[in-house]
Design a protein around this motif. Sequence first.
Motif, PDB file in Angstrom:
ATOM      1  N   ASP A   1      -4.615  -5.250  -3.683  1.00 55.45           N
ATOM      2  CA  ASP A   1      -4.635  -5.000  -5.157  1.00 55.45           C
ATOM      3  C   ASP A   1      -4.548  -6.475  -5.878  1.00 55.45           C
ATOM      4  O   ASP A   1      -5.107  -6.515  -7.193  1.00 55.45           O
TER       5      ASP A   1
ATOM      6  N   LYS B   1      -1.440  -3.027   0.675  1.00 58.51           N
ATOM      7  CA  LYS B   1      -1.948  -2.701  -0.312  1.00 58.51           C
ATOM      8  C   LYS B   1      -1.677  -3.663  -1.427  1.00 58.51           C
ATOM      9  O   LYS B   1      -2.487  -3.833  -2.295  1.00 58.51           O
ATOM     10  N   GLU B   2      -0.442  -4.197  -1.512  1.00 60.12           N
ATOM     11  CA  GLU B   2      -0.157  -5.381  -2.647  1.00 60.12           C
ATOM     12  C   GLU B   2      -1.255  -6.669  -2.356  1.00 60.12           C
ATOM     13  O   GLU B   2      -1.778  -7.106  -3.396  1.00 60.12           O
TER      14      GLU B   2
ATOM     15  N   GLN C   1       2.458  -1.106   2.727  1.00 61.81           N
ATOM     16  CA  GLN C   1       2.935  -1.424   1.013  1.00 61.81           C
ATOM     17  C   GLN C   1       2.477  -2.666   0.974  1.00 61.81           C
ATOM     18  O   GLN C   1       1.954  -3.214   0.052  1.00 61.81           O
ATOM     19  N   LYS C   2       2.750  -3.598   1.941  1.00 60.60           N
ATOM     20  CA  LYS C   2       2.471  -5.161   1.893  1.00 60.60           C
ATOM     21  C   LYS C   2       0.813  -5.188   1.963  1.00 60.60           C
ATOM     22  O   LYS C   2       0.446  -6.104   0.912  1.00 60.60           O
TER      23      LYS C   2
END
Length: 382
Positions: A363, A359-360, A356-357
């Motif tokens: 992005d 992916k952030e 998740q980190k």
Amino acid sequence: MGLIQAVKGAVGGVLADQWKDFYTVPAGLPATAALFAAVPQGTNAGRGSNTSGSSNIITNGSKIVVPEGYGLLLFQDGAITGFVAEPGGYEWRSDDLNSQSIFAGDGIVTPLIKQSWERFKFGGQPGGQQAAFFVSLKELPDNRFGTQSEIYWDDGFLNTQVGAVTRGSYTLKIVDPILFVKNFVPASYLQPGKVFDFTDLDNAAASQLFNEVVGSLAPAFSLYTNDPGKGNRITKLQQDSLGFAQSLSAAVEQGYQWKSDRGLAIVKTAIVSIEYDANTRELLKTVQRADALSGGRGNSNLQASVAQGIQSAGENGGAAGLVGVGMATGMFGAGAMQQPVAPAAAAADDPVAKLQKAKEMLDLGLITQDDYNALKAKALGL
């Protein structure tokens, strides 16, 4: 003629000194009076007859009234012979020939004949000297101190040298009257009608005390601000009159031995003003800002500042602005913001959290697709 005058003076003085006197505190004394002679009230508002007694002789049987808050020192031929610290009425008794009186039960021959002969030898004057002095045991107010230029001391809280101009007042107390009279009071004040007053500008002894207090201010400030028990705060000085009085008294004692040599002590202080120099004022402003940003209040201020920065960055700089806010937040320390987050150790071991980190970050443009793929493979153990 001289012989006749001497006989006349001797006999007349003896007869006048047979009367008992009533001694008390003189009228109209200032509140700052420290030492003064007891005065006889022989005229009793115009109704008495004892108006010719010797000023340096106290007749046996005379009464001396000691009021509350005063002590009584007795003198014989310049030497201190007694001290009374309790209020009340006392009767004077002395073995001195000049004090004997037919009204005090000392007989007739000794008070009249022997005194007349002894006084004749001294030209009609008594051959002895007796005196009673009142000494104040109260706090004596309105003793001023002040500096014309900055004084400097090492400050334990600011960890540097501090400078200030200050002024104020203190109360003084005579804790050992005998030591005070023997070692400090000039002989000129041990006379009837003289008043020793610490606030008298013409009193050279009092002026010396003023100079010594001013010379002790810097050590006193240093003692106070470097005492951990007082919080090491110079800003508390004006609120803690008793605490600073203890520091000032200790500094004066260390430098000039007021208590041990003169029987004097500083009891209370009142600091009217402290004007710090420019450097100290700047340091105090920094300390105030640091105090405002400490604890829960500081955490709230920091969160508000970060939130405002995120909003501003989102409006103006997009993802790049948010990256800047993240860097600023990291400078303050993430632990300073009270937000519900998972334990750091658990987040580091959780592959989902890692992805998740990553992916952030992808992005936001912080990493490339290849960087993301590498992190993903590592998190999944591929």
